[in-house]
Structures are given as structure tokens and as C-alpha cells.
Design a protein around this motif. Structure first.
Motif, PDB file in Angstrom:
ATOM      1  N   HIS A  86       0.829  -1.207   0.000  1.00 50.25           N
ATOM      2  CA  HIS A  86       0.000   0.000   0.000  1.00 50.25           C
ATOM      3  C   HIS A  86       0.862   1.255   0.000  1.00 50.25           C
ATOM      4  O   HIS A  86       0.525   2.244  -0.670  1.00 50.25           O
TER       5      HIS A  86
ATOM      6  N   GLU B 196       0.735   4.205  -2.699  1.00 51.57           N
ATOM      7  CA  GLU B 196       0.618   5.613  -2.343  1.00 51.57           C
ATOM      8  C   GLU B 196       1.742   6.437  -2.960  1.00 51.57           C
ATOM      9  O   GLU B 196       1.529   7.585  -3.368  1.00 51.57           O
TER      10      GLU B 196
ATOM     11  N   TRP C 170       1.007   7.521  -6.261  1.00 54.84           N
ATOM     12  CA  TRP C 170       0.023   8.603  -6.269  1.00 54.84           C
ATOM     13  C   TRP C 170       0.617   9.939  -5.823  1.00 54.84           C
ATOM     14  O   TRP C 170      -0.103  10.942  -5.730  1.00 54.84           O
TER      15      TRP C 170
ATOM     16  N   ARG D 146      -1.041  13.820  -5.467  1.00 49.50           N
ATOM     17  CA  ARG D 146      -1.043  14.610  -4.229  1.00 49.50           C
ATOM     18  C   ARG D 146      -0.373  15.974  -4.454  1.00 49.50           C
ATOM     19  O   ARG D 146      -0.852  16.995  -3.958  1.00 49.50           O
TER      20      ARG D 146
ATOM     21  N   ASP E  76      -3.969  15.715   1.406  1.00 54.03           N
ATOM     22  CA  ASP E  76      -3.808  14.295   1.747  1.00 54.03           C
ATOM     23  C   ASP E  76      -5.156  13.588   1.799  1.00 54.03           C
ATOM     24  O   ASP E  76      -5.301  12.461   1.317  1.00 54.03           O
ATOM     25  N   LEU E  77      -6.159  14.245   2.388  1.00 57.44           N
ATOM     26  CA  LEU E  77      -7.490  13.654   2.466  1.00 57.44           C
ATOM     27  C   LEU E  77      -8.111  13.521   1.076  1.00 57.44           C
ATOM     28  O   LEU E  77      -8.741  12.501   0.759  1.00 57.44           O
TER      29      LEU E  77
ATOM     30  N   THR F 232      -6.461  13.156  -1.718  1.00 58.51           N
ATOM     31  CA  THR F 232      -5.742  12.087  -2.414  1.00 58.51           C
ATOM     32  C   THR F 232      -6.215  10.717  -1.946  1.00 58.51           C
ATOM     33  O   THR F 232      -6.451   9.810  -2.756  1.00 58.51           O
ATOM     34  N   GLU F 233      -6.361  10.554  -0.630  1.00 59.37           N
ATOM     35  CA  GLU F 233      -6.840   9.280  -0.093  1.00 59.37           C
ATOM     36  C   GLU F 233      -8.250   8.967  -0.586  1.00 59.37           C
ATOM     37  O   GLU F 233      -8.568   7.807  -0.894  1.00 59.37           O
ATOM     38  N   SER F 234      -9.080   9.986  -0.665  1.00 62.42           N
ATOM     39  CA  SER F 234     -10.459   9.780  -1.137  1.00 62.42           C
ATOM     40  C   SER F 234     -10.470   9.365  -2.599  1.00 62.42           C
ATOM     41  O   SER F 234     -11.232   8.473  -3.005  1.00 62.42           O
TER      42      SER F 234
ATOM     43  N   LEU G 293      -8.023   7.861  -4.148  1.00 59.65           N
ATOM     44  CA  LEU G 293      -7.466   6.508  -4.224  1.00 59.65           C
ATOM     45  C   LEU G 293      -8.533   5.472  -3.890  1.00 59.65           C
ATOM     46  O   LEU G 293      -8.656   4.444  -4.570  1.00 59.65           O
ATOM     47  N   ASP G 294      -9.333   5.739  -2.857  1.00 59.29           N
ATOM     48  CA  ASP G 294     -10.425   4.822  -2.513  1.00 59.29           C
ATOM     49  C   ASP G 294     -11.424   4.726  -3.662  1.00 59.29           C
ATOM     50  O   ASP G 294     -11.924   3.634  -3.985  1.00 59.29           O
TER      51      ASP G 294
END
Length: 208
Positions: free
Chosen positions: A116, A120, A123, A127, A146-147, A149-151, A153-154
Motif C-alpha cells: 500500500h 501511495e 500517487w 497529491r 492528503d485527504l 488524495t486518499e479519497s 485513491l479509494d
């Protein structure tokens, strides 16, 4: 050199036989090493697959960074271009990606953590792009990069999951990914670029 040979042989074996049918002894034979040497590179078959995928993610990170350097304009278009590259690469190896993620999705094992983290890293250009966009008020982005990017990615992993479930073609997968990105960004990014305004007001607001 030995590790690289083992990863090449493992990738080939996983592609030819599929993850479930691939055998350590056959990977060792293809790499011209002993099974013990293969297990020195990774202690289990799933760990070996994660090593193969992590190696791929590192190359993808370099490709994405090069593509990001060429992007200039509408934020949503730029994000789509970067994720289209990811989608193209992952669909080429969808069975390996499915096996690696599927075996580790809800675990906290070290192999998956490393996998993971490699994903990341791939990605990071996304970001960086969002970090620059958030700094400019004209883009109307108020979320933490960061939030965001994580969203994304999900969201992206959800599209890949549906590719497997529904057997989507690459064109359908790309269309579905773009539809979801349009929803996230409201499809209202300024038309003349990341730093422009339209009709005297900011558009493309996310998470306000």
C-alpha cells in the motif's frame, strides 16, 4: 541481480499460471535459482506477488511524475489524465492486482503495508497536483490535499473492483472513472486553467 531475476520469473509465472496455480519451485526453475533463494526474496507466495506489484508501482510513479510535469490547465482534466495512466497500467495486470489486493484488503500484515505504501508513492504526483491547487483560492478547493488524495485513491480502487466484478472493458472502466471524478469535482473547474475564474466567482468546489 538475483532479486531482479526472481521478480522477473515470478511475474512471468504469475501471468502464465495465475496466482493460485503459480508455484515457488517453477519460479525458481525459471530464475535458475533454488526455491530457498526465491523465499529469501520474499518469505511467502503472496509476499512475492506483493514484491512484484510494488516494483511495478515504483515504475508507475516515475511515469506519472513525467506525465504530471506536462499537465497544464483544468484541474479535473489533469487528474483524469494521471488516473487514466494508472487505470491503463492496472488493467494490463488486473489479475495480479486483484490477487495482491484481494488477499490483503482488510489485513494489517507487513506485506500489505509495504504494498500500500508503494501504491501511495505512485500517487505522489496526484497529491502534489492537489497540493498546488489547494493553495490557489481560484480553484475553490478547501480540503486537505492528503485527504483528497486518499479519497480519490479509494474511489479509484472501487472502480478497479467493479472492473473485476462486472468484467468492464477498458473504455467502460475509463468512462466510469471519469463519471465519478466529475461528481467529486462537480465538473465545474474553471475553463481557462487552474488559476482562472469564471463569471467572477470560484467554481469546482470540493468538500466545502
Amino acid at each position: 541481480a538475483t532479486r531482479a531475476a526472481v521478480l522477473r520469473a515470478a511475474r512471468e509465472e504469475f501471468h502464465q499460471q495465475g496466482y493460485d496455480r503459480a508455484k515457488i519451485v517453477d519460479i525458481a526453475r525459471a530464475a535458475d535459482v533454488s526455491p530457498g533463494t526465491v523465499l529469501n526474496a520474499a518469505p511467502t507466495k503472496i509476499a512475492l506477488l506483493c514484491e512484484v506489484m510494488a516494483d511495478d508501482f515504483q515504475r508507475l510513479a516515475q511515469e506519472t511524475e513525467s506525465l504530471a510535469a506536462c499537465q497544464d490547465g483544468d484541474l479535473t482534466v489533469c487528474i483524469k489524465a494521471l488516473l487514466d495512466l494508472h487505470l491503463e497500467r492496472h488493467l494490463e495486470d488486473i489479475e495480479l492486482f486483484r490477487a495482491a489486493i484481494g488477499h490483503n484488503w482488510l489485513t494489517n500484515e507487513a506485506d500489505f503495508k509495504a504494498l500500500h505504501l508503494s501504491l501511495e508513492d505512485a500517487w505522489s504526483p496526484v497529491r502534489s497536483l492537489l497540493s498546488c491547487a489547494v493553495k490557489d483560492p481560484a480553484n475553490g478547493l478547501y480540503d486537505c490535499p492528503d485527504l483528497l488524495t486518499e479519497s480519490l485513491l479509494d474511489l479509484y480502487l472501487g472502480v478497479l473492483r467493479r472492473c473485476v466484478i462486472h468484467d468492464w472493458t477498458p473504455s467502460v472502466a475509463r468512462e466510469q472513472l471519469h463519471c465519478r471524478l466529475d461528481i467529486v469535482f462537480h465538473d465545474h473547474q474553471p475553463e481557462s486553467g487552474l488559476h482562472s475564474q469564471k463569471n467572477g466567482r470560484h467554481e469546482g468546489r470540493v468538500g466545502r
